[in-house]
Design an enzyme around this catalytic site. Sequence first.
Site, PDB file in Angstrom:
ATOM      1  N   LEU A  13       0.782  -1.049  -0.124  1.00  0.00           N
ATOM      2  CA  LEU A  13      -0.030  -0.087   0.144  1.00  0.00           C
ATOM      3  C   LEU A  13       0.938   1.335  -0.028  1.00  0.00           C
ATOM      4  O   LEU A  13       1.012   1.915   0.922  1.00  0.00           O
ATOM      5  CB  LEU A  13      -0.854  -0.057   1.058  1.00  0.00           C
ATOM      6  CG  LEU A  13      -2.191   0.797   1.132  1.00  0.00           C
ATOM      7  CD1 LEU A  13      -2.963   0.814  -0.075  1.00  0.00           C
ATOM      8  CD2 LEU A  13      -3.019   0.573   2.364  1.00  0.00           C
ATOM      9  N   HIS A  14       1.574   1.607  -1.139  1.00  0.00           N
ATOM     10  CA  HIS A  14       2.422   2.808  -1.077  1.00  0.00           C
ATOM     11  C   HIS A  14       1.689   3.726  -1.688  1.00  0.00           C
ATOM     12  O   HIS A  14       0.495   3.628  -1.689  1.00  0.00           O
ATOM     13  CB  HIS A  14       3.703   2.167  -2.134  1.00  0.00           C
ATOM     14  CG  HIS A  14       3.070   1.947  -3.612  1.00  0.00           C
ATOM     15  ND1 HIS A  14       3.020   2.855  -4.620  1.00  0.00           N
ATOM     16  CD2 HIS A  14       2.641   0.898  -4.080  1.00  0.00           C
ATOM     17  CE1 HIS A  14       2.372   2.101  -5.787  1.00  0.00           C
ATOM     18  NE2 HIS A  14       2.364   1.037  -5.432  1.00  0.00           N
ATOM     19  N   ALA A  15       2.163   4.992  -2.028  1.00  0.00           N
ATOM     20  CA  ALA A  15       1.608   6.370  -2.137  1.00  0.00           C
ATOM     21  C   ALA A  15       0.488   6.180  -3.438  1.00  0.00           C
ATOM     22  O   ALA A  15      -0.534   6.515  -3.186  1.00  0.00           O
ATOM     23  CB  ALA A  15       2.601   7.154  -2.625  1.00  0.00           C
ATOM     24  N   ALA A  18      -2.230   3.901  -2.337  1.00  0.00           N
ATOM     25  CA  ALA A  18      -3.029   4.569  -1.073  1.00  0.00           C
ATOM     26  C   ALA A  18      -3.737   5.437  -1.801  1.00  0.00           C
ATOM     27  O   ALA A  18      -4.999   5.642  -1.506  1.00  0.00           O
ATOM     28  CB  ALA A  18      -2.119   4.902  -0.148  1.00  0.00           C
ATOM     29  N   GLU A  86      -1.591  -2.652 -11.042  1.00  0.00           N
ATOM     30  CA  GLU A  86      -0.195  -2.377 -11.207  1.00  0.00           C
ATOM     31  C   GLU A  86       0.226  -3.432 -12.020  1.00  0.00           C
ATOM     32  O   GLU A  86      -0.179  -4.773 -11.939  1.00  0.00           O
ATOM     33  CB  GLU A  86       0.745  -2.491  -9.844  1.00  0.00           C
ATOM     34  CG  GLU A  86       0.196  -1.402  -9.182  1.00  0.00           C
ATOM     35  CD  GLU A  86       1.100  -1.337  -7.603  1.00  0.00           C
ATOM     36  OE1 GLU A  86       1.738  -2.219  -7.345  1.00  0.00           O
ATOM     37  OE2 GLU A  86       0.914  -0.354  -6.957  1.00  0.00           O
TER      38      GLU A  86
END
Length: 88
Positions: A13-15, A18, A86
């Site tokens: 849960l990276h930028a 998120a 992704e």
Amino acid sequence: MEATFVIQNKLGLHARAASQLAQLAMNFDAKITLYQGEKSAEADSVLALLLLESGQGKEVKVVCEGSDEEGALAAIGKLIAEKFHEQE
């Protein structure tokens, strides 16, 4: 309503992930909270989501309360299952 999901994307849960989750959460008339261990975060706050430090393989419990709770839970579950769109 609540359900538990496993973060599957490589970066967790990276930028960007998120941010996608927060934008999705704002489309629903429901209070959406994510829990990981002792930590919790409101789904519409990118900073709070980042502070969960949810990496690949971590379980997060998603709790939705409100008139759109069923749709919100389904949409968030789908986003997580699709690895936040992704390419890995």
